[in-house]
Design a protein around this motif. Structure first.
Motif, PDB file in Angstrom:
ATOM      1  N   LEU A  87       0.828  -1.203   0.000  1.00  0.00           N
ATOM      2  CA  LEU A  87       0.000   0.000   0.000  1.00  0.00           C
ATOM      3  C   LEU A  87       0.865   1.256   0.000  1.00  0.00           C
ATOM      4  O   LEU A  87       2.010   1.244   0.489  1.00  0.00           O
ATOM      5  N   ASP A  88       0.292   2.315  -0.529  1.00  0.00           N
ATOM      6  CA  ASP A  88       0.893   3.648  -0.494  1.00  0.00           C
ATOM      7  C   ASP A  88       0.385   4.297   0.811  1.00  0.00           C
ATOM      8  O   ASP A  88      -0.780   4.635   0.924  1.00  0.00           O
ATOM      9  N   VAL A  89       1.267   4.437   1.812  1.00  0.00           N
ATOM     10  CA  VAL A  89       0.834   4.769   3.167  1.00  0.00           C
ATOM     11  C   VAL A  89       1.206   6.200   3.548  1.00  0.00           C
ATOM     12  O   VAL A  89       2.335   6.647   3.315  1.00  0.00           O
ATOM     13  N   THR A  90       0.245   6.907   4.144  1.00  0.00           N
ATOM     14  CA  THR A  90       0.499   8.231   4.725  1.00  0.00           C
ATOM     15  C   THR A  90       0.327   8.126   6.230  1.00  0.00           C
ATOM     16  O   THR A  90      -0.713   7.645   6.697  1.00  0.00           O
ATOM     17  N   VAL A  91       1.355   8.545   6.978  1.00  0.00           N
ATOM     18  CA  VAL A  91       1.236   8.563   8.441  1.00  0.00           C
ATOM     19  C   VAL A  91       1.008   9.995   8.907  1.00  0.00           C
ATOM     20  O   VAL A  91       1.502  10.952   8.310  1.00  0.00           O
ATOM     21  N   THR A  92       0.235  10.124   9.994  1.00  0.00           N
ATOM     22  CA  THR A  92      -0.034  11.442  10.558  1.00  0.00           C
ATOM     23  C   THR A  92       0.259  11.439  12.053  1.00  0.00           C
ATOM     24  O   THR A  92       0.341  10.379  12.673  1.00  0.00           O
ATOM     25  N   GLY A  93       0.390  12.636  12.611  1.00  0.00           N
ATOM     26  CA  GLY A  93       0.672  12.814  14.029  1.00  0.00           C
ATOM     27  C   GLY A  93       0.996  14.292  14.224  1.00  0.00           C
ATOM     28  O   GLY A  93       1.063  15.032  13.237  1.00  0.00           O
ATOM     29  N   ARG A  94       1.205  14.695  15.464  1.00  0.00           N
ATOM     30  CA  ARG A  94       1.476  16.122  15.682  1.00  0.00           C
ATOM     31  C   ARG A  94       2.925  16.485  15.449  1.00  0.00           C
ATOM     32  O   ARG A  94       3.231  17.622  15.101  1.00  0.00           O
ATOM     33  N   ARG A  95       3.865  15.533  15.640  1.00  0.00           N
ATOM     34  CA  ARG A  95       5.292  15.851  15.554  1.00  0.00           C
ATOM     35  C   ARG A  95       5.858  15.455  14.192  1.00  0.00           C
ATOM     36  O   ARG A  95       6.112  14.268  13.944  1.00  0.00           O
ATOM     37  N   ALA A  96       6.081  16.468  13.345  1.00  0.00           N
ATOM     38  CA  ALA A  96       6.586  16.199  11.992  1.00  0.00           C
ATOM     39  C   ALA A  96       7.926  15.475  12.037  1.00  0.00           C
ATOM     40  O   ALA A  96       8.196  14.587  11.213  1.00  0.00           O
TER      41      ALA A  96
END
Ligand code: NAP
Length: 227
Positions: free
Chosen positions: A26-35
């Motif tokens: 899969l082509d995955v995007t991760v998110t969170g507050r700390r870049a």
């Protein structure tokens, strides 16, 4: 290529889920507050935003995939607070509001036959104060979501971990005594790992799991029985 968004994907369970989905192609995007934390996850795209803030979620949409096959709402945790009301609201925001806001924002982009996987907790069934109550709310809301999305052959499930080590979840609050108590509650005598959770999420994300929806699936070594 199928796409996935994993909230809280920079550390612990979310990071392991992101890597497992990358392994599945899969082509995955991760998110969170700390870049800076997100940037250390290999072979994924990353978008930093606070999932509890409606304006931040809205602003992030331009950077998120235009079609989402797999959404994993993993961001959350047990939050402390100076008094009862602020602690309860903070846990609700961190675990419920984050899940609802990101799902509602991405729902129009979910592909038919897509997957929504919300990370709950053993605390949602066993106690756990304001944190457990928030995770129980995630379970209740996911039941509604499965009904809404089912018409599009999209599944919605909760994966409910027990004790999982190698995460930031416990901060510096874990003692050896508590760890041994929690391990002692399992039937297999060990702590869970982020990879234990990721393996189930990867299966639910796969094409093989199209008739599993509205469920709460535990990964807890039998520390709490779902019977
Ligand atoms: N570890 C366990 O024993 C255990 C057991 C049951 C359930 N869980 C659940 O598993 C999930 C993952 O936790 P974990 O154990 O892997 O701990 P973790 O390492 O602390 O991961 C939580 C992740 O969520 C992100 N996050 C938290 N609040 C956020 C917000 N408002 N907006 C965006 N991102 C946010 C954090 O990144 P930033 O701080 O950079 O935002 C962090 O990467 C959580 O929902 C937790 O409640 C954990």
């Amino acid at each position: 290529m199928r796409t996935a968004v994993v909230t809280g994907g920079g550390t612990g369970i979310g990071r392991a889920i992101a890597l497992a989905l990358v392994d599945q192609g899969l082509d995955v995007t991760v998110t969170g507050r700390r870049a800076e934390v997100l940037a250390q996850v290999p072979n994924v795209k990353h978008v930093a935003f606070d999932a509890t803030d409606p304006a931040a979620v809205e602003a992030a949409l331009d950077s998120l995939p235009s079609t989402v096959d797999v959404l994993v709402n993993n961001a959350g945790g047990a939050v402390s607070g100076p008094d009862t009301k602020s602690r309860w609201l903070a846990n609700y925001e961190s675990n419920v509001i984050s899940t609802v806001l990101v799902t509602e924002a991405l729902a129009p982009r979910l592909a038919d036959h897509g997957r929504v996987i919300n990370i709950g907790s053993i605390a949602g069934r066993r106690g756990g104060g304001s944190y457990g109550a928030a995770k129980a709310a995630v379970e209740a809301w996911t039941a509604d979501l499965a009904g809404e999305l089912g018409k599009r052959q999209i599944t919605a499930n909760v994966v409910s971990p027990g004790l999982i080590v190698d995460t930031e979840f416990f901060g510096d609050s874990m003692t050896e005594e508590r760890l041994n108590t929690l391990i002692g509650q399992t039937k297999n005598g060990r702590a869970g790992t982020p990879q234990d959770v990721a393996a189930l999420v990867a299966f639910l994300a796969s094409e093989h799991a199209g008739h599993i929806t509205g469920q709460v699936l535990a990964v807890n070594g039998g520390a709490h029985l779902g019977r």
